[in-house]
Design an enzyme around this catalytic site. Sequence first.
Site, short mmCIF file in Angstrom:
data_model
loop_
_atom_site.label_atom_id
_atom_site.label_comp_id
_atom_site.label_asym_id
_atom_site.label_seq_id
_atom_site.Cartn_x
_atom_site.Cartn_y
_atom_site.Cartn_z
N HIS A 105 3.54 4.54 -7.45
CA HIS A 105 3.03 3.87 -8.64
C HIS A 105 2.69 4.83 -9.77
O HIS A 105 1.97 4.46 -10.70
CB HIS A 105 1.82 3.00 -8.27
CG HIS A 105 2.17 1.91 -7.30
ND1 HIS A 105 1.23 1.33 -6.45
CD2 HIS A 105 3.35 1.30 -7.03
CE1 HIS A 105 1.84 0.41 -5.71
NE2 HIS A 105 3.12 0.38 -6.04
N GLY A 170 -5.36 2.54 4.75
CA GLY A 170 -6.14 2.12 3.58
C GLY A 170 -5.41 1.27 2.58
O GLY A 170 -5.66 1.38 1.37
N THR A 171 -4.51 0.42 3.03
CA THR A 171 -3.83 -0.49 2.11
C THR A 171 -3.83 -1.89 2.69
O THR A 171 -3.72 -2.06 3.90
CB THR A 171 -2.38 -0.02 1.83
OG1 THR A 171 -1.70 -1.04 1.09
CG2 THR A 171 -1.61 0.27 3.10
#
Length: 226
Positions: A105, A170-171
Amino acid sequence: MKKKLVVLTGAGISAESGISTFRDANGLWKNHDIMEVASIDGYQRNPKLVQEFYNERRKQLFEVEPNAAHFFLKDLEHNFEVAIITQNVDDLHERAGSSKVIHLHGELRKARSEKDEKLIIDWNKDIKLGDLAEDGNQLRPHIVWFGEMVPEIENAIDEVLTADVLVIIGTSMQVYPAASLKDYAKPNVPIIYVDPSDTYTDSSITHIKKRATESIEELKTILNIF
């Protein structure tokens, strides 16, 4: 020959360093509609607002440090060929010493031309209206917004296709195309998911319901068998 370990990380690993997450109740979206500050349409409507939003986020990077989970992933390079694919736009993996990091991203510490997505430069200060790229066009954050293509997705897919082990940390696995990356793993490749929430469930994976830094010892035990 070392086995290939591919790690997909999201906001949860950076949150433990003090970087606000996008989607939590106290996260950065609290005072902004997502589409105002994270879409190409929002930028075209109000570039000043969007520039200021990312200027604040960039400043925050200089107030935080990598945490134990970032350093753990770096240390895994002693035993594995490690490729990190991150949805995060911070540079904490690099600062921890990881040698191969793919940013899906974009990166806060880079800027690019409004008109040429390949004209990218290092940038550590505020981007102001009037700051121009070499091609004479306005500089903008090197961030992939909603409504834009994800240039690094093919490179990320190539890494997952060659993985011997896939670790997801952590997603929420709710943002695409990142969430689809696990589907490119070869059959029977072990998948380990580290996140304290129950928002993502898949019976085919090993779920460690802990935060990234709390999962290190358990991950060490699991990865030691490969």
